[in-house]
Write a protein that holds these residues in place. Structure first.
Motif, PDB file in Angstrom:
ATOM      1  N   LYS A 124     -39.999  -0.490  10.904  1.00 10.79           N
ATOM      2  CA  LYS A 124     -41.187  -0.835  10.113  1.00 10.79           C
ATOM      3  C   LYS A 124     -41.764  -2.186  10.520  1.00 10.79           C
ATOM      4  O   LYS A 124     -42.953  -2.447  10.340  1.00 10.79           O
ATOM      5  CB  LYS A 124     -40.862  -0.800   8.623  1.00 10.79           C
ATOM      6  CG  LYS A 124     -39.767  -1.724   8.185  1.00 10.79           C
ATOM      7  CD  LYS A 124     -39.263  -1.375   6.781  1.00 10.79           C
ATOM      8  CE  LYS A 124     -38.223  -0.283   6.825  1.00 10.79           C
ATOM      9  NZ  LYS A 124     -37.736   0.183   5.553  1.00 10.79           N
ATOM     10  N   ASP A 149     -39.383   6.197   8.199  1.00 15.36           N
ATOM     11  CA  ASP A 149     -39.013   5.557   6.940  1.00 15.36           C
ATOM     12  C   ASP A 149     -39.167   6.628   5.855  1.00 15.36           C
ATOM     13  O   ASP A 149     -40.206   7.319   5.803  1.00 15.36           O
ATOM     14  CB  ASP A 149     -39.972   4.376   6.689  1.00 15.36           C
ATOM     15  CG  ASP A 149     -39.289   3.254   5.949  1.00 15.36           C
ATOM     16  OD1 ASP A 149     -38.205   3.498   5.400  1.00 15.36           O
ATOM     17  OD2 ASP A 149     -39.842   2.142   5.916  1.00 15.36           O
ATOM     18  N   SER A 150     -38.163   6.785   4.989  1.00 11.26           N
ATOM     19  CA  SER A 150     -38.137   7.968   4.112  1.00 11.26           C
ATOM     20  C   SER A 150     -39.368   8.043   3.191  1.00 11.26           C
ATOM     21  O   SER A 150     -39.911   9.130   2.969  1.00 11.26           O
ATOM     22  CB  SER A 150     -36.861   7.989   3.281  1.00 11.26           C
ATOM     23  OG  SER A 150     -36.792   6.836   2.492  1.00 11.26           O
ATOM     24  N   GLU A 151     -39.811   6.886   2.688  1.00 17.11           N
ATOM     25  CA  GLU A 151     -40.963   6.885   1.773  1.00 17.11           C
ATOM     26  C   GLU A 151     -42.228   7.321   2.508  1.00 17.11           C
ATOM     27  O   GLU A 151     -43.042   8.082   1.982  1.00 17.11           O
ATOM     28  CB  GLU A 151     -41.186   5.483   1.189  1.00 17.11           C
ATOM     29  CG  GLU A 151     -40.048   4.944   0.330  1.00 17.11           C
ATOM     30  CD  GLU A 151     -38.856   4.449   1.141  1.00 17.11           C
ATOM     31  OE1 GLU A 151     -38.914   4.501   2.392  1.00 17.11           O
ATOM     32  OE2 GLU A 151     -37.869   4.035   0.525  1.00 17.11           O
ATOM     33  N   ASN A 216     -37.432  -5.127   1.590  1.00 18.14           N
ATOM     34  CA  ASN A 216     -37.647  -3.843   2.262  1.00 18.14           C
ATOM     35  C   ASN A 216     -38.876  -3.156   1.685  1.00 18.14           C
ATOM     36  O   ASN A 216     -39.716  -2.626   2.424  1.00 18.14           O
ATOM     37  CB  ASN A 216     -36.406  -2.952   2.110  1.00 18.14           C
ATOM     38  CG  ASN A 216     -36.567  -1.638   2.841  1.00 18.14           C
ATOM     39  OD1 ASN A 216     -36.987  -1.616   3.990  1.00 18.14           O
ATOM     40  ND2 ASN A 216     -36.261  -0.533   2.184  1.00 18.14           N
ATOM     41  N   LYS A 217     -39.010  -3.189   0.354  1.00 19.27           N
ATOM     42  CA  LYS A 217     -40.181  -2.542  -0.258  1.00 19.27           C
ATOM     43  C   LYS A 217     -41.449  -3.310   0.095  1.00 19.27           C
ATOM     44  O   LYS A 217     -42.521  -2.726   0.282  1.00 19.27           O
ATOM     45  CB  LYS A 217     -39.985  -2.461  -1.772  1.00 19.27           C
ATOM     46  CG  LYS A 217     -40.554  -1.240  -2.440  1.00 19.27           C
ATOM     47  CD  LYS A 217     -40.277   0.084  -1.761  1.00 19.27           C
ATOM     48  CE  LYS A 217     -38.843   0.406  -1.514  1.00 19.27           C
ATOM     49  NZ  LYS A 217     -38.628   1.688  -0.809  1.00 19.27           N
ATOM     50  N   GLU A 220     -42.438  -2.266   3.343  1.00 20.74           N
ATOM     51  CA  GLU A 220     -42.938  -0.880   3.266  1.00 20.74           C
ATOM     52  C   GLU A 220     -44.333  -0.785   2.661  1.00 20.74           C
ATOM     53  O   GLU A 220     -45.092   0.140   2.988  1.00 20.74           O
ATOM     54  CB  GLU A 220     -41.958  -0.015   2.469  1.00 20.74           C
ATOM     55  CG  GLU A 220     -40.673   0.218   3.244  1.00 20.74           C
ATOM     56  CD  GLU A 220     -39.666   1.111   2.538  1.00 20.74           C
ATOM     57  OE1 GLU A 220     -38.611   1.367   3.118  1.00 20.74           O
ATOM     58  OE2 GLU A 220     -39.947   1.553   1.404  1.00 20.74           O
TER      59      GLU A 220
END
Ligand code: NDP
Ligand code: MG
Length: 387
Positions: A124, A149-151, A216-217, A220
């Motif tokens: 990311k 990235d899973s999201e 991390n968020k 993201e």
């Protein structure tokens, strides 16, 4: 048969990707593998997947690998950034999985795009640092970027069959990490071992610490802004400790679509590898009837200021996201080495972002210079922080 290059093959994502490949040897072949210094694991992967070329971080590692493989199957061995770029651009590869950790992943990911490779993107940091440049080059080259990235993979799946212009809102879910319920005054006592112990996901060290700080968020949020061409105001972060809903998309008619599954990165990797088809990877479905409930809460941005940093970085743009990322990388490394405490990560990132003279619409060289500046500044500040 699709031929693959895996950048960061020895990491958490890389090894999961090779597990997916191992399940479908009829569908995939491995052309290139790279790592930094985990030569023993790379040697085992070479034995199993027989790549044509591998690249490692430095000449010593390359020499050690060549010695280990003497008398056995031995691919071409390269090293350093030029080696990673050669792997990313390997003529016989159809797709590159970018799963190196940190800013080191940017140059090889861009190289893969320049060579017209399909890009499965786990790293990311690439989009955070240079999202505008990366997305523009991918458009120019007609390259698909498939989010791993899973999201973002979840959002991408929810958008299939829908038009991007009908997308109104993204609900980005976050586990909340191991300190979701810890009071702020205890943050200074957090050890690296506690921060590495993630409640739902099994990941590499850097992203595990980023999950614990909600950085991390934050990364993201910026990644989603770049990938899906939305504003930061269109993204709502939700703390969802069960990690079953990987993210949701709200459309302009009020409908919401979600993608669900067990927290296992093999799903997102397999989706990117087989897109637009799906393949069986023997993952279990969530046991819905045994669940006590799926919960969604607003994040506590006072205890976890990272999301505020991401909003600021998105609104200001330019070199600020790269500076946020670089300051965080150095701070996480110092925390893992027990040179600074957990809350110092926030202090450092805040201070360095505040001190940065932002450049609008930077060229790649401007981004790399901002990254270098932030790392130097972070190292300087760390020397002056008491542990
Ligand atoms: P890991 O730390 O587990 O693995 C990183 C990989 O990159 C290893 O192969 C490592 O080699 C290699 N590497 C490390 N430093 C360098 C360097 N300077 N130059 C070249 N190669 C290097 O990371 P993860 O697999 O957890 O994460 C990889 C990326 O994917 C990150 O950007 C992360 O944010 C993203 N991601 C990860 C998820 C996860 O579940 N793990 C989920 C979503 C995104 P070596 O083993 O030799 O050190
Ligand atoms: Mg994620």
């Amino acid at each position: 048969m699709k031929s693959l290059t895996i950048l960061g093959a020895t990491g958490s994502i890389g090894t999961s990707a090779l597990r997916v490949v191992g399940m479908h040897p009829d569908k995939f072949s491995i052309k290139c593998l790279t790592c930094a210094s985990n030569i023993d694991l790379l040697a085992a992967q070479i034995k199993q997947f027989k790549p044509a070329m591998v690249a490692v971080l430095d000449e010593q590692g390359a020499d050690r690998l060549a010695k280990m493989l003497s008398g056995r199957f031995c691919p071409e061995i390269l090293w350093g950034e030029s080696g990673f770029i050669a792997a990313a651009q390997w003529a016989d590869s159809d797709m590159v999985l970018a799963a190196m950790v940190g800013a080191a992943g940017l140059a090889p990911a861009l190289a893969a795009i320049d060579a017209g490779k399909q890009l499965a993107l786990a790293n990311k940091e690439t989009l955070v640092m240079a999202g505008d440049i990366v997305m523009a080059r991918a458009r120019e080259k007609g390259v698909d970027i498939l989010p791993v990235d899973s999201e973002h993979c979840a959002i991408f799946q929810c958008l299939q069959g829908n038009r991007n212009r009908d997308l109104k809102k993204i609900f980005l879910t976050a586990s909340g990490g191991p300190f979701r319920n810890l009071s702020h005054d205890r943050f200074k006592l957090i050890t690296p071992a506690q921060a590495l112990d993630h409640p739902t996901w099994n990941m590499g060290a850097k992203i595990s610490i980023d999950s614990a700080t909600l950085m991390n968020k934050a990364l993201e949020v910026i990644e989603a802004v770049r990938l899906f061409d939305v504003s930061v105001e269109q993204i709502q972060v939700l703390i969802h400790p069960q990690s079953i809903v990987h993210s949701m998309v709200g459309f302009k008619d009020g409908g919401v679509m979600a993608q669900l599954g067990e927290p296992d990165m093999m799903h997102a990797i397999a989706y990117a590898f087989s897109y637009p088809e799906r393949m069986d990877i023997n993952l279990n479905f969530p046991d819905f009837s045994a669940m006590e409930g799926l919960t969604f809460d607003a994040p506590d941005t006072n205890r976890f200021p990272s999301l505020g940093f991401a909003c600021e970085a998105c609104r200001r743009g330019g070199t600020l996201p790269a500076v946020m990322n670089a300051a965080n990388e150095i701070a996480v490394d110092a925390f893992l080495k027990e040179r600074i405490g957990f809350p110092d990560i926030f202090t450092l990132v805040r201070e360095i972002m505040g001190a940065h003279t932002c450049i609008d619409n930077p060229e790649l060289s401007g981004i790399i210079e901002a990254d270098r500046w932030a790392r130097e500044k972070a190292q300087f500040l760390i020397q002056n922080l008491s542990v």
